[in-house]
Each structure stands twice: as structure tokens, then as C-alpha cells.
Design a protein around this motif. Structure first.
Motif, PDB file in Angstrom:
ATOM      1  N   HIS A 190      16.635   2.295  -2.976  1.00  0.00           N
ATOM      2  CA  HIS A 190      17.081   2.704  -1.708  1.00  0.00           C
ATOM      3  C   HIS A 190      16.359   3.280  -0.860  1.00  0.00           C
ATOM      4  CE1 HIS A 190      20.877   2.993  -2.795  1.00  0.00           C
ATOM      5  NE2 HIS A 190      20.746   4.144  -4.106  1.00  0.00           N
ATOM      6  N   GLY A 191      14.682   2.647  -0.531  1.00  0.00           N
ATOM      7  CA  GLY A 191      14.059   2.816   0.861  1.00  0.00           C
ATOM      8  C   GLY A 191      12.978   3.938   0.054  1.00  0.00           C
ATOM      9  N   ARG A 192      12.796   4.251  -1.025  1.00  0.00           N
ATOM     10  CA  ARG A 192      12.900   5.844  -1.467  1.00  0.00           C
ATOM     11  C   ARG A 192      11.102   5.132  -1.271  1.00  0.00           C
ATOM     12  NH1 ARG A 192      15.488   9.207  -5.048  1.00  0.00           N
ATOM     13  NH2 ARG A 192      14.474  11.531  -3.745  1.00  0.00           N
ATOM     14  N   LEU A 193      10.854   3.851  -2.202  1.00  0.00           N
ATOM     15  CA  LEU A 193       9.305   3.956  -2.120  1.00  0.00           C
ATOM     16  C   LEU A 193       8.598   3.538  -0.825  1.00  0.00           C
ATOM     17  CD1 LEU A 193       6.491   2.645  -4.456  1.00  0.00           C
ATOM     18  CD2 LEU A 193       7.435   0.071  -4.212  1.00  0.00           C
ATOM     19  N   ARG A 194       8.666   3.108   0.348  1.00  0.00           N
ATOM     20  CA  ARG A 194       8.223   3.214   1.152  1.00  0.00           C
ATOM     21  C   ARG A 194       8.058   4.333   1.566  1.00  0.00           C
ATOM     22  NH1 ARG A 194      10.631   4.376   6.410  1.00  0.00           N
ATOM     23  NH2 ARG A 194       9.946   2.630   8.059  1.00  0.00           N
ATOM     24  N   LEU A 195       8.745   5.616   1.746  1.00  0.00           N
ATOM     25  CA  LEU A 195       8.142   6.963   1.704  1.00  0.00           C
ATOM     26  C   LEU A 195       6.861   7.176   1.340  1.00  0.00           C
ATOM     27  CD1 LEU A 195       9.337   9.022   3.718  1.00  0.00           C
ATOM     28  CD2 LEU A 195      10.877   9.886   2.035  1.00  0.00           C
ATOM     29  N   TYR A 196       6.950   6.988   0.448  1.00  0.00           N
ATOM     30  CA  TYR A 196       6.006   7.572  -1.089  1.00  0.00           C
ATOM     31  C   TYR A 196       4.621   6.433  -0.393  1.00  0.00           C
ATOM     32  CZ  TYR A 196       4.204   9.918  -4.800  1.00  0.00           C
ATOM     33  OH  TYR A 196       3.874  11.118  -5.231  1.00  0.00           O
ATOM     34  N   LEU A 197       5.121   5.471   0.036  1.00  0.00           N
ATOM     35  CA  LEU A 197       3.631   4.513   0.064  1.00  0.00           C
ATOM     36  C   LEU A 197       2.730   5.296   1.603  1.00  0.00           C
ATOM     37  CD1 LEU A 197       4.502   0.852  -0.132  1.00  0.00           C
ATOM     38  CD2 LEU A 197       3.544   2.387  -1.837  1.00  0.00           C
ATOM     39  N   LEU A 198       4.198   5.753   2.666  1.00  0.00           N
ATOM     40  CA  LEU A 198       3.718   6.633   3.250  1.00  0.00           C
ATOM     41  C   LEU A 198       2.486   7.669   2.942  1.00  0.00           C
ATOM     42  CD1 LEU A 198       6.135   5.856   6.474  1.00  0.00           C
ATOM     43  CD2 LEU A 198       3.755   4.948   6.190  1.00  0.00           C
ATOM     44  N   LYS A 199       3.231   8.297   2.311  1.00  0.00           N
ATOM     45  CA  LYS A 199       2.726   9.533   1.640  1.00  0.00           C
ATOM     46  C   LYS A 199       1.733   9.400   0.897  1.00  0.00           C
ATOM     47  CE  LYS A 199       2.356  13.110  -2.063  1.00  0.00           C
ATOM     48  NZ  LYS A 199       1.561  12.744  -3.362  1.00  0.00           N
ATOM     49  N   LEU A 200       0.983   8.308  -0.256  1.00  0.00           N
ATOM     50  CA  LEU A 200      -0.217   8.410  -0.586  1.00  0.00           C
ATOM     51  C   LEU A 200      -1.227   8.111   0.905  1.00  0.00           C
ATOM     52  CD1 LEU A 200       0.785   5.849  -3.331  1.00  0.00           C
ATOM     53  CD2 LEU A 200       0.170   8.140  -3.327  1.00  0.00           C
ATOM     54  N   LEU A 201      -0.715   6.817   1.812  1.00  0.00           N
ATOM     55  CA  LEU A 201      -1.715   6.794   2.539  1.00  0.00           C
ATOM     56  C   LEU A 201      -1.977   7.852   3.618  1.00  0.00           C
ATOM     57  CD1 LEU A 201      -0.208   2.562   4.181  1.00  0.00           C
ATOM     58  CD2 LEU A 201      -2.359   3.389   2.977  1.00  0.00           C
ATOM     59  N   ASP A 202      -1.074   8.926   3.517  1.00  0.00           N
ATOM     60  CA  ASP A 202      -1.793  10.201   4.474  1.00  0.00           C
ATOM     61  C   ASP A 202      -2.689  10.734   3.761  1.00  0.00           C
ATOM     62  OD1 ASP A 202      -0.737  11.336   6.488  1.00  0.00           O
ATOM     63  OD2 ASP A 202       0.167  13.260   5.304  1.00  0.00           O
ATOM     64  N   ASP A 203      -2.817  10.858   2.416  1.00  0.00           N
ATOM     65  CA  ASP A 203      -4.060  11.167   1.689  1.00  0.00           C
ATOM     66  C   ASP A 203      -5.889  10.611   2.549  1.00  0.00           C
ATOM     67  OD1 ASP A 203      -2.469  12.751   0.934  1.00  0.00           O
ATOM     68  OD2 ASP A 203      -1.920  11.454  -0.917  1.00  0.00           O
ATOM     69  N   GLY A 204      -5.196   9.380   3.121  1.00  0.00           N
ATOM     70  CA  GLY A 204      -6.345   8.480   3.238  1.00  0.00           C
ATOM     71  C   GLY A 204      -6.205   6.442   3.252  1.00  0.00           C
ATOM     72  N   PRO A 205      -6.760   6.145   4.459  1.00  0.00           N
ATOM     73  CA  PRO A 205      -6.586   4.309   3.721  1.00  0.00           C
ATOM     74  C   PRO A 205      -7.226   4.502   2.474  1.00  0.00           C
ATOM     75  CG  PRO A 205      -8.340   5.261   5.955  1.00  0.00           C
ATOM     76  CD  PRO A 205      -8.060   6.225   4.430  1.00  0.00           C
ATOM     77  N   LYS A 206      -6.539   3.437   2.034  1.00  0.00           N
ATOM     78  CA  LYS A 206      -5.936   2.561   0.793  1.00  0.00           C
ATOM     79  C   LYS A 206      -5.126   0.810   0.791  1.00  0.00           C
ATOM     80  CE  LYS A 206      -5.020   6.588  -1.790  1.00  0.00           C
ATOM     81  NZ  LYS A 206      -4.850   7.573  -0.251  1.00  0.00           N
ATOM     82  N   HIS A 207      -6.109   0.062  -0.480  1.00  0.00           N
ATOM     83  CA  HIS A 207      -6.216  -1.252  -0.035  1.00  0.00           C
ATOM     84  C   HIS A 207      -4.878  -1.256  -1.522  1.00  0.00           C
ATOM     85  CE1 HIS A 207      -7.585  -1.268  -4.125  1.00  0.00           C
ATOM     86  NE2 HIS A 207      -9.188  -1.350  -3.329  1.00  0.00           N
ATOM     87  N   GLY A 208      -3.622  -2.070  -1.353  1.00  0.00           N
ATOM     88  CA  GLY A 208      -2.772  -1.904  -2.277  1.00  0.00           C
ATOM     89  C   GLY A 208      -3.160  -2.147  -4.164  1.00  0.00           C
TER      90      GLY A 208
END
Length: 207
Positions: free
Chosen positions: A7-25
Motif C-alpha cells: 500500500h505504498g509504504r515503501l515510498r514513504l520509507y524511501l523519503l525517510k532514508l533520503l531525509d538522512d542525506g542524498p543517496k544513490h539507488g
């Protein structure tokens, strides 16, 4: 994908990880794998389409660095994280519970593999014992047949001794592999099938 990210929760978690700093895939994939103690890792085909969607929505941007796209959260992405802070807290709790469940499952599978290895060792020892009983002694060779031309018969190779050596090496190596690094569920299931197949083959051979 593990059910915790439905239900789209991975999308939210990716935002959380990127909030810690820029990252590549692949950094994101590695961080997710570490979060799940190596028991789950999303594929590139799972991560990159979601990053592209987040970029279309204006929640992340990317820059090229060293031939890779480095993704960074935008102000709009941070605003969404703030708005969904409650969902994120629930997601973190669900991830912790999922990790516990996956760890328990991995432990059960490892126990099953160890049991299969023990069974295989027992079956191989029994097969070896029966083979030895069928011969008049472990090291005794059957009387050599005289060659048709009267030449001295050629000595036979000690195949039974070779079998014993291969059996010992096999059991030691299998045990070491099972006790070595962490295996994924699919690899453990494959290992079980391989052991079962080897055992069935030996049973058919020694009937």
C-alpha cells in the motif's frame, strides 16, 4: 516485496532514508537490507521506479555523480514526511515486528537444514556400512582375473577408500557451508532440495 511495504509504504520509507542525506539507488537497497538484517533486500526493479515517481511528484530530485543518479529529498518531500509522521512511526514498528518474524523463520529453516544434513550423514553412513558388509572386508580386493594373454593382471584402484574420503570431505564441507554466512530463505530451500535429491539418488543407486 515484504508485506510490510504494501500500500505504498515503501515510498514513504524511501523519503525517510533520503531525509538522512542524498543517496544513490543501490545505497538505498543496501540500507533496506541492513534494516532487515540481510533477510530482505528490494530489487533495483522495485526501487528505481518508485524513485522516478517521487521525482515526478516533486518530492525528490537527482543529480548525476560518477555515472550514478544521486537522489535528494526536496522541501516538498520533507513536508510530506512531517504530515505523515504518525504513519512513519507505525511503519517503523511494523518493520521491527517483520524483522523478528523473518529472523524466527530463518532460524527454523536453518534448523531444518541442519536436520537434513544430519539425516544425510546418517543415510550415507548406513549406505557405506551396507556396502562394506556386502564385501569381504574394507581393504580386501577381489581376486584378480588373469589376463587373456597370460600377462600379470592389473591392480584395481581402491574405489571404496576413495568413496570414504569423498564422503568425509562432503559432510565436512556441507557442515561448514551451512554454518558459514547468512543464507537467504530461497537459498536455504534450494539447499534442502539439493540434499534431498542427492539422498534420493544414492538410495536408488544402492538398492
Amino acid at each position: 516485496m515484504t508485506a510490510v511495504f504494501s500500500h505504498g509504504r515503501l515510498r514513504l520509507y524511501l523519503l525517510k532514508l533520503l531525509d538522512d542525506g542524498p543517496k544513490h539507488g543501490y545505497e538505498l537497497i543496501r540500507l533496506l537490507e541492513e534494516r532487515f538484517l540481510g533477510l530482505y533486500a528490494p530489487s533495483a526493479g522495485t526501487i528505481y521506479p518508485r524513485l522516478q515517481r517521487l521525482e515526478v511528484e516533486g518530492l525528490v530530485t537527482h543529480t548525476a555523480a560518477g555515472g550514478r543518479k544521486v537522489y535528494e529529498i526536496t522541501d516538498a518531500g520533507r513536508a510530506e514526511l512531517r504530515q505523515r509522521a504518525g504513519e512513519l512511526a507505525t511503519l517503523e514498528s511494523d518493520i521491527s515486528a517483520s524483522v523478528e518474524d523473518l529472523s524466527a523463520l530463518a532460524g527454523e529453516i536453518q534448523t531444518e537444514v541442519r536436520g537434513s544434513v544430519r539425516d544425510l550423514k546418517r543415510e550415507l553412513r548406513e549406505a557405506t556400512r551396507q556396502t562394506r558388509q556386502a564385501r569381504p572386508g574394507r581393504w580386501e580386493r577381489p581376486p584378480p582375473r588373469p589376463a587373456a594373454n597370460g600377462a600379470p593382471p592389473a591392480a584395481e584402484s581402491p574405489l571404496l577408500a576413495e568413496f570414504d574420503q569423498r564422503l568425509a570431505e562432503f559432510t565436512v564441507e556441507v557442515g561448514a557451508l551451512v554454518r558459514a554466512g547468512r543464507l537467504s530463505d530461497s537459498k536455504l530451500r534450494t539447499a534442502i532440495r539439493v540434499l534431498d535429491g542427492a539422498l534420493d539418488g544414492l538410495r536408488r543407486l544402492l538398492r
